[in-house]
Design a protein around this motif. Structure first.
Motif, PDB file in Angstrom:
ATOM      1  N   TYR A  26     125.499 -27.719   6.076  1.00 39.20           N
ATOM      2  CA  TYR A  26     125.416 -29.007   5.884  1.00 39.20           C
ATOM      3  C   TYR A  26     124.162 -29.536   4.951  1.00 39.20           C
ATOM      4  O   TYR A  26     124.477 -30.488   4.348  1.00 39.20           O
ATOM      5  CB  TYR A  26     124.995 -29.483   7.380  1.00 39.20           C
ATOM      6  N   LEU A  57     132.537 -28.069  10.919  1.00 42.32           N
ATOM      7  CA  LEU A  57     131.908 -29.159  10.379  1.00 42.32           C
ATOM      8  C   LEU A  57     132.976 -30.143  10.077  1.00 42.32           C
ATOM      9  O   LEU A  57     132.819 -31.543  10.628  1.00 42.32           O
ATOM     10  CB  LEU A  57     131.331 -29.121   9.293  1.00 42.32           C
ATOM     11  N   VAL A  63     131.827 -33.083   7.865  1.00 45.29           N
ATOM     12  CA  VAL A  63     132.155 -32.792   6.438  1.00 45.29           C
ATOM     13  C   VAL A  63     133.529 -33.198   6.280  1.00 45.29           C
ATOM     14  O   VAL A  63     134.494 -33.110   7.092  1.00 45.29           O
ATOM     15  CB  VAL A  63     131.849 -31.458   6.267  1.00 45.29           C
ATOM     16  N   VAL A  72     129.478 -34.253   2.727  1.00 39.43           N
ATOM     17  CA  VAL A  72     128.933 -34.651   3.969  1.00 39.43           C
ATOM     18  C   VAL A  72     129.625 -36.047   4.329  1.00 39.43           C
ATOM     19  O   VAL A  72     129.467 -36.798   3.443  1.00 39.43           O
ATOM     20  CB  VAL A  72     127.451 -34.673   3.951  1.00 39.43           C
TER      21      VAL A  72
END
Length: 84
Positions: A26, A57, A63, A72
Motif C-alpha cells: 500500500y 486490497l 487499490v 491506491v
C-alpha cells in the motif's frame, strides 16, 4: 537493484491493514501506480504473495487496477478517486 521512489506527504494507513506486507505494498503504491513486475522487483516479494495482497486490497477498495497497473484509491467528497 531497487528503485528509489519519490516521496510525497505522509498519509495514514487504513486501519483495516494488519499485514506488514499489505502495508508495504500500500505504501509503495501511494506515490504512483506500479505493475506487478515492478512490485515484485522492487519489493522482493513472490508474485503469488503479491496476487493475494493485491486481491485483498482491491476487495477492500483500497487499490484499483487500471491499464495493467495498480494504484491506491482515495476517497474524495464521498467518492473514490485514484491517486495519481
Amino acid at each position: 537493484m531497487s528503485v528509489q521512489r519519490p516521496t510525497t506527504r505522509a498519509r495514514e494507513l487504513p486501519s483495516e491493514l494488519e499485514s506488514p506486507r499489505a502495508k508495504l505494498v500500500y505504501l509503495y503504491l501511494q506515490p504512483t501506480a506500479a505493475t506487478l513486475d515492478e512490485l515484485q522487483s522492487d519489493l522482493g516479494l513472490a508474485k503469488i504473495t503479491l496476487y493475494s495482497i493485491l486481491r485483498t486490497l482491491r476487495e477492500r477498495e483500497l487499490v484499483e487496477k487500471r491499464n495493467g497497473e495498480f494504484a491506491v484509491v482515495e476517497k474524495r467528497n464521498g467518492e473514490f478517486a485514484v491517486v495519481e
